[in-house]
Structures are given as C-alpha cells and as structure tokens.
Design a protein around this motif. Sequence first.
Motif, PDB file in Angstrom:
ATOM      1  N   SER A 196     -18.069  -6.532   7.289  1.00 50.77           N
ATOM      2  CA  SER A 196     -19.188  -5.994   8.066  1.00 50.77           C
ATOM      3  C   SER A 196     -18.744  -5.591   9.465  1.00 50.77           C
ATOM      4  CB  SER A 196     -20.317  -7.028   8.159  1.00 50.77           C
ATOM      5  OG  SER A 196     -19.954  -8.126   8.972  1.00 50.77           O
ATOM      6  N   GLN A 197     -17.651  -6.200   9.933  1.00 48.21           N
ATOM      7  CA  GLN A 197     -17.130  -5.897  11.258  1.00 48.21           C
ATOM      8  C   GLN A 197     -15.972  -4.896  11.211  1.00 48.21           C
ATOM      9  OE1 GLN A 197     -16.041  -9.743  12.778  1.00 48.21           O
ATOM     10  NE2 GLN A 197     -18.150 -10.477  12.866  1.00 48.21           N
ATOM     11  N   ASP A 198     -15.384  -4.699  10.016  1.00 46.90           N
ATOM     12  CA  ASP A 198     -14.220  -3.824   9.880  1.00 46.90           C
ATOM     13  C   ASP A 198     -14.542  -2.465   9.263  1.00 46.90           C
ATOM     14  OD1 ASP A 198     -12.789  -5.944  10.882  1.00 46.90           O
ATOM     15  OD2 ASP A 198     -12.051  -6.618   8.932  1.00 46.90           O
ATOM     16  N   ASN A 199     -15.422  -2.453   8.266  1.00 46.03           N
ATOM     17  CA  ASN A 199     -15.693  -1.223   7.529  1.00 46.03           C
ATOM     18  C   ASN A 199     -16.547  -0.274   8.367  1.00 46.03           C
ATOM     19  OD1 ASN A 199     -17.620   0.346   5.473  1.00 46.03           O
ATOM     20  ND2 ASN A 199     -15.655  -0.059   4.469  1.00 46.03           N
ATOM     21  N   HIS A 200     -16.070   0.946   8.526  1.00 48.98           N
ATOM     22  CA  HIS A 200     -16.766   1.868   9.435  1.00 48.98           C
ATOM     23  C   HIS A 200     -18.140   2.264   8.915  1.00 48.98           C
ATOM     24  CE1 HIS A 200     -14.785   4.638   6.615  1.00 48.98           C
ATOM     25  NE2 HIS A 200     -15.695   5.534   6.949  1.00 48.98           N
ATOM     26  N   TYR A 201     -18.328   2.268   7.590  1.00 50.12           N
ATOM     27  CA  TYR A 201     -19.649   2.578   7.049  1.00 50.12           C
ATOM     28  C   TYR A 201     -20.632   1.448   7.342  1.00 50.12           C
ATOM     29  CZ  TYR A 201     -18.103   6.704   4.463  1.00 50.12           C
ATOM     30  OH  TYR A 201     -17.625   7.953   4.124  1.00 50.12           O
ATOM     31  N   LEU A 202     -20.185   0.203   7.164  1.00 48.39           N
ATOM     32  CA  LEU A 202     -21.066  -0.928   7.439  1.00 48.39           C
ATOM     33  C   LEU A 202     -21.369  -1.042   8.928  1.00 48.39           C
ATOM     34  CD1 LEU A 202     -19.706  -3.668   5.012  1.00 48.39           C
ATOM     35  CD2 LEU A 202     -21.721  -2.218   4.747  1.00 48.39           C
ATOM     36  N   LEU A 264     -16.222   0.077  -0.983  1.00 46.54           N
ATOM     37  CA  LEU A 264     -17.326   0.396  -0.076  1.00 46.54           C
ATOM     38  C   LEU A 264     -17.195   1.811   0.480  1.00 46.54           C
ATOM     39  CD1 LEU A 264     -17.665  -3.003   1.843  1.00 46.54           C
ATOM     40  CD2 LEU A 264     -19.218  -2.069   0.113  1.00 46.54           C
ATOM     41  N   ASP A 265     -15.975   2.208   0.794  1.00 49.43           N
ATOM     42  CA  ASP A 265     -15.758   3.581   1.288  1.00 49.43           C
ATOM     43  C   ASP A 265     -16.171   4.602   0.234  1.00 49.43           C
ATOM     44  OD1 ASP A 265     -14.831   2.748   3.725  1.00 49.43           O
ATOM     45  OD2 ASP A 265     -12.702   2.922   3.220  1.00 49.43           O
ATOM     46  N   LEU A 266     -15.719   4.388  -1.007  1.00 45.97           N
ATOM     47  CA  LEU A 266     -16.060   5.321  -2.084  1.00 45.97           C
ATOM     48  C   LEU A 266     -17.559   5.324  -2.360  1.00 45.97           C
ATOM     49  CD1 LEU A 266     -13.130   4.506  -4.547  1.00 45.97           C
ATOM     50  CD2 LEU A 266     -13.429   6.614  -3.248  1.00 45.97           C
ATOM     51  N   LEU A 267     -18.169   4.155  -2.284  1.00 52.04           N
ATOM     52  CA  LEU A 267     -19.602   4.054  -2.544  1.00 52.04           C
ATOM     53  C   LEU A 267     -20.402   4.840  -1.515  1.00 52.04           C
ATOM     54  CD1 LEU A 267     -22.138   2.877  -3.891  1.00 52.04           C
ATOM     55  CD2 LEU A 267     -21.847   0.847  -2.436  1.00 52.04           C
ATOM     56  N   PHE A 268     -20.155   4.584  -0.242  1.00 52.30           N
ATOM     57  CA  PHE A 268     -20.961   5.218   0.799  1.00 52.30           C
ATOM     58  C   PHE A 268     -20.659   6.710   0.943  1.00 52.30           C
ATOM     59  CE2 PHE A 268     -21.423   0.764   2.227  1.00 52.30           C
ATOM     60  CZ  PHE A 268     -22.811   0.717   2.241  1.00 52.30           C
ATOM     61  N   ASN A 273     -26.469  10.362   3.508  1.00 50.25           N
ATOM     62  CA  ASN A 273     -26.078   9.998   4.868  1.00 50.25           C
ATOM     63  C   ASN A 273     -27.107   9.112   5.560  1.00 50.25           C
ATOM     64  OD1 ASN A 273     -23.622  11.371   4.825  1.00 50.25           O
ATOM     65  ND2 ASN A 273     -24.578  13.312   5.446  1.00 50.25           N
ATOM     66  N   ASP A 274     -28.366   9.250   5.167  1.00 50.85           N
ATOM     67  CA  ASP A 274     -29.432   8.430   5.754  1.00 50.85           C
ATOM     68  C   ASP A 274     -29.896   7.360   4.772  1.00 50.85           C
ATOM     69  OD1 ASP A 274     -30.484  10.275   4.006  1.00 50.85           O
ATOM     70  OD2 ASP A 274     -32.303  10.651   5.165  1.00 50.85           O
ATOM     71  N   CYS A 275     -28.949   6.764   4.044  1.00 49.81           N
ATOM     72  CA  CYS A 275     -29.284   5.804   2.994  1.00 49.81           C
ATOM     73  C   CYS A 275     -29.957   4.548   3.529  1.00 49.81           C
ATOM     74  CB  CYS A 275     -28.040   5.426   2.186  1.00 49.81           C
ATOM     75  SG  CYS A 275     -26.751   4.603   3.145  1.00 49.81           S
ATOM     76  N   ASN A 276     -29.884   4.298   4.830  1.00 48.08           N
ATOM     77  CA  ASN A 276     -30.530   3.120   5.397  1.00 48.08           C
ATOM     78  C   ASN A 276     -32.007   3.352   5.711  1.00 48.08           C
ATOM     79  OD1 ASN A 276     -29.732   4.919   7.423  1.00 48.08           O
ATOM     80  ND2 ASN A 276     -29.708   3.322   8.996  1.00 48.08           N
ATOM     81  N   GLY A 302     -14.389  -1.642 -17.337  1.00 49.49           N
ATOM     82  CA  GLY A 302     -14.418  -0.813 -18.544  1.00 49.49           C
ATOM     83  C   GLY A 302     -13.071  -0.148 -18.746  1.00 49.49           C
ATOM     84  N   ASP A 303     -12.910   0.540 -19.881  1.00 50.12           N
ATOM     85  CA  ASP A 303     -11.613   1.151 -20.166  1.00 50.12           C
ATOM     86  C   ASP A 303     -11.732   2.615 -20.598  1.00 50.12           C
ATOM     87  OD1 ASP A 303     -11.256  -0.519 -23.427  1.00 50.12           O
ATOM     88  OD2 ASP A 303     -12.798   0.815 -22.600  1.00 50.12           O
ATOM     89  N   ASP A 304     -12.955   3.207 -20.449  1.00 52.61           N
ATOM     90  CA  ASP A 304     -13.096   4.583 -20.927  1.00 52.61           C
ATOM     91  C   ASP A 304     -12.918   5.628 -19.826  1.00 52.61           C
ATOM     92  OD1 ASP A 304     -15.381   3.686 -19.698  1.00 52.61           O
ATOM     93  OD2 ASP A 304     -16.767   4.779 -20.987  1.00 52.61           O
ATOM     94  N   LEU A 305     -13.020   5.215 -18.577  1.00 49.93           N
ATOM     95  CA  LEU A 305     -12.848   6.154 -17.472  1.00 49.93           C
ATOM     96  C   LEU A 305     -12.338   5.430 -16.240  1.00 49.93           C
ATOM     97  CD1 LEU A 305     -15.810   8.710 -17.206  1.00 49.93           C
ATOM     98  CD2 LEU A 305     -13.391   9.214 -17.373  1.00 49.93           C
ATOM     99  N   ASN A 306     -11.736   6.185 -15.336  1.00 46.68           N
ATOM    100  CA  ASN A 306     -11.356   5.615 -14.064  1.00 46.68           C
ATOM    101  C   ASN A 306     -12.632   5.232 -13.312  1.00 46.68           C
ATOM    102  OD1 ASN A 306     -10.627   5.365 -11.248  1.00 46.68           O
ATOM    103  ND2 ASN A 306      -8.684   6.317 -11.789  1.00 46.68           N
ATOM    104  N   TRP A 307     -12.732   3.983 -12.825  1.00 46.25           N
ATOM    105  CA  TRP A 307     -13.955   3.514 -12.181  1.00 46.25           C
ATOM    106  C   TRP A 307     -14.318   4.334 -10.943  1.00 46.25           C
ATOM    107  CZ3 TRP A 307     -13.516   1.735  -7.175  1.00 46.25           C
ATOM    108  CH2 TRP A 307     -12.247   1.354  -6.731  1.00 46.25           C
ATOM    109  N   LYS A 308     -13.319   4.954 -10.321  1.00 47.37           N
ATOM    110  CA  LYS A 308     -13.603   5.754  -9.130  1.00 47.37           C
ATOM    111  C   LYS A 308     -14.430   6.991  -9.475  1.00 47.37           C
ATOM    112  CE  LYS A 308      -9.388   4.256  -6.748  1.00 47.37           C
ATOM    113  NZ  LYS A 308      -8.131   4.683  -6.092  1.00 47.37           N
ATOM    114  N   ASP A 309     -14.273   7.474 -10.704  1.00 48.97           N
ATOM    115  CA  ASP A 309     -15.080   8.620 -11.138  1.00 48.97           C
ATOM    116  C   ASP A 309     -16.556   8.245 -11.203  1.00 48.97           C
ATOM    117  OD1 ASP A 309     -12.834  10.185 -11.345  1.00 48.97           O
ATOM    118  OD2 ASP A 309     -12.558   9.804 -13.496  1.00 48.97           O
ATOM    119  N   TYR A 310     -16.835   7.008 -11.623  1.00 50.65           N
ATOM    120  CA  TYR A 310     -18.219   6.557 -11.691  1.00 50.65           C
ATOM    121  C   TYR A 310     -18.843   6.482 -10.300  1.00 50.65           C
ATOM    122  CZ  TYR A 310     -17.769   5.350 -16.630  1.00 50.65           C
ATOM    123  OH  TYR A 310     -17.599   5.411 -17.987  1.00 50.65           O
ATOM    124  N   LEU A 311     -18.073   5.972  -9.336  1.00 48.37           N
ATOM    125  CA  LEU A 311     -18.604   5.895  -7.977  1.00 48.37           C
ATOM    126  C   LEU A 311     -18.856   7.285  -7.412  1.00 48.37           C
ATOM    127  CD1 LEU A 311     -16.720   2.965  -6.206  1.00 48.37           C
ATOM    128  CD2 LEU A 311     -18.847   2.960  -7.473  1.00 48.37           C
TER     129      LEU A 311
END
Length: 369
Positions: A196-202, A264-268, A273-276, A302-311
């Motif tokens: 919460s103190q390090d991640n620029h999105y948080l 968290l970076d990939l998620l946000f 941009n105004d998700c809050n 899971g094993d069917d896709l790269n998880w980053k694609d889902y995010l």
Amino acid sequence: MNTTNNSIEVKFPGAAGNQFGRNTYLTVIPFKSVERFLTVFPEVQRKINMSRVKQIAQYVIQGTLDRNYSFLSAVTASCRGAIRYDDETKQVSIDINSTLSINDGQHRIAGIKMALDTMKKDISKETDDSIKGNLMKRLERLENMHIPIVIFDKMDEQHEQQLFHDLNLLAAKPTKSVSLKFDNTDPYTLMAKEVSQDNHYLIKYGVETEKTQLRDNNPNLMLLSTLRNMISFIIAGNDKDKGSEDTLCLGNYDAWKNEIEEILDLLFESLPNDCNDRTKYIIGLAVTLQGIGKYIHSVRNGDDLNWKDYLAGLKDINWKHNNRMWNGYGGSYDDRLERFVFGGTGGGINGVCNALVENNRSKTITTSN
C-alpha cells in the motif's frame, strides 16, 4: 524462596505503589512458573474459551521463531493471602500459601501453558536429532520468558468481580483497520501494509488504514483489511490463510511480494482510471475486490492460458452498477439506491469470481485467438 517468621515466602523482583487506596505490586513471573502461582476462580472469571486459548498458544509458539514479533500484556491478579514489598531489596514477597487469583489474563496464562505442553509433546515425538535440538532450544527460551503481573492486595470477592468488569468491559477495543495497521505477525497484513506504501496505483487510489468502512465521500479505494484479504485470495485462494510454507512465509515472502506488485500493476492497468468512484462502479466494494482476488487465483492456477491475458481482458468488463450482467451473481440492482447490492460477503465474493470466470474467459480466448 525465603523463610520469614516461620513462613515461607517466594520473592520476585518488582515495585510497589498505591491505587485508589489499595496496595499494588508489579512483578514478572517466568512462563515455566505461571501454573504454580496463578489460579482461576470461576466466581470472578468468565468461562474460558478454548478456541482463543489455542490461538494464543500458537501466537506464543510463533514468538520463539526469529524475525517474529510477539508480545503479551500484563496479567492482573489479586493476592489471596500475605504479600509484602521489601523496599531495600526491591522485591515482592508472597507467602507460599497465598494464591494469585487471575482477574484479567486467564486466556494468556492458559495459552502459555498450552504452548509449553505443545512444544514438550513435539520434542518427545521428534526423531530427527537436529530438529529435536532446535525445538529444545526454543522450549528453553520459552520457559525463561517472563510475563508482567499487576497484583492488587486485600480484595474481597465483590471487588475482584468489579475489577474483572472494569478491566474487560470498559476498555475500548481498537477498530479492525487500526489493529491490522499495527500488526506485524500476519504475513498477509505485513504485505498489505508494504504494498500500500510502495505500489504507485495503491498510492494513487488510496488504502484506508483507520476507518472500518468507506463512505462515498472517502476517496480511498479500499480498506487495509480488504487489501489483506485480497492478497490472501490471490495467493491461497481464501481469506482465512495464516501463512505457511505452502502459501506465504518468510522463505518466499520477497518473491511473493514482487509477484503481487506485478499482479496489482496489471490489474489496475485494466480497470477504469476512476475505479475508486463507488457511486459509479462496484469495484470499490470490498466483496468485488476480494472476488477479483479469488478470480486471479483461479486463472493463475489454470493451464489453458497465460494468466496475464485474463487480467488484460478485464478492461472489457463493464463494472458499472447498472450493468445487468451482475444480476444473479450474489446480489441484485437496487432501483431505490441506484446501485448493485450484494446479498452477503461470501456469496458476493464467489459471485464476482464466477461472473468474471463466465464473462471474461470467452472474451479473453477470442482476443487471444
């Protein structure tokens, strides 16, 4: 021990004072001696909660490990018998026939006893000499730890009952968020505070560390407790995990922290941009964020896709309250409030996770192909 005027006394280092006309003594007693000197009398105590005792015992045992922070506050007792203070030697002397009646701290004392018994049993069962030796050192360290004791003198049963009442019912309990803010034992809470103190999105969206709930005028995206549970869902698949070698521990902490930062970076990057803005989106609801955490755990394992694609695919999800897609996933749209309302925490978390599994998966597959 010492013999004075034909009586046998046990001496402890300490100090003496006076509170509201009553003699008060301060001392410390080794963990290995608490059972011998401290007693619970049912007429001045509540029924013991063994579930709480087990939690304290585990907390005490964890405190023997390196890099762990464990603290037990002073126990309050009243002396049923003779007690005096020697100002010259700075010692509290208690007659061997006296009893220290616990008024506040019976669960702490029971937890210490259980921790000692548990470690002794573990040592007796261990066959590996190296592990056994390490356990014996930890047990010796535990036995020689001390707990502070505040002792009141010359109190009858009614005064002991009042002492229990005042200590237990008048104390103000801190909010859950404040408790987590100062907790350094739970690895998920520790990680939540650090990211919460390090991640620029948080930092941008904000994590509330004082309040227990977020109102519309609070600009922060989530509570610290929500972030803690979200991280637990991502790593362990649930919010009840306390950390272990299979999930999160000191050995894999740094690696997991780097992983969580990336997630968290990939998620946000995929959220509005105004998700809050809680009046506009369901994202700022605690169940939504925890449901997203549970969803991330499912796609990462899971094993069917790269998880980053889902995010990345989450950018196509309509997170607005009035999106009828959410109906049936743990709640419904409230026309009066003009918002989507979840029926319950558990159902809402599972509902968000299922909604993303069923609506984000096909879009992600189509996009990837």
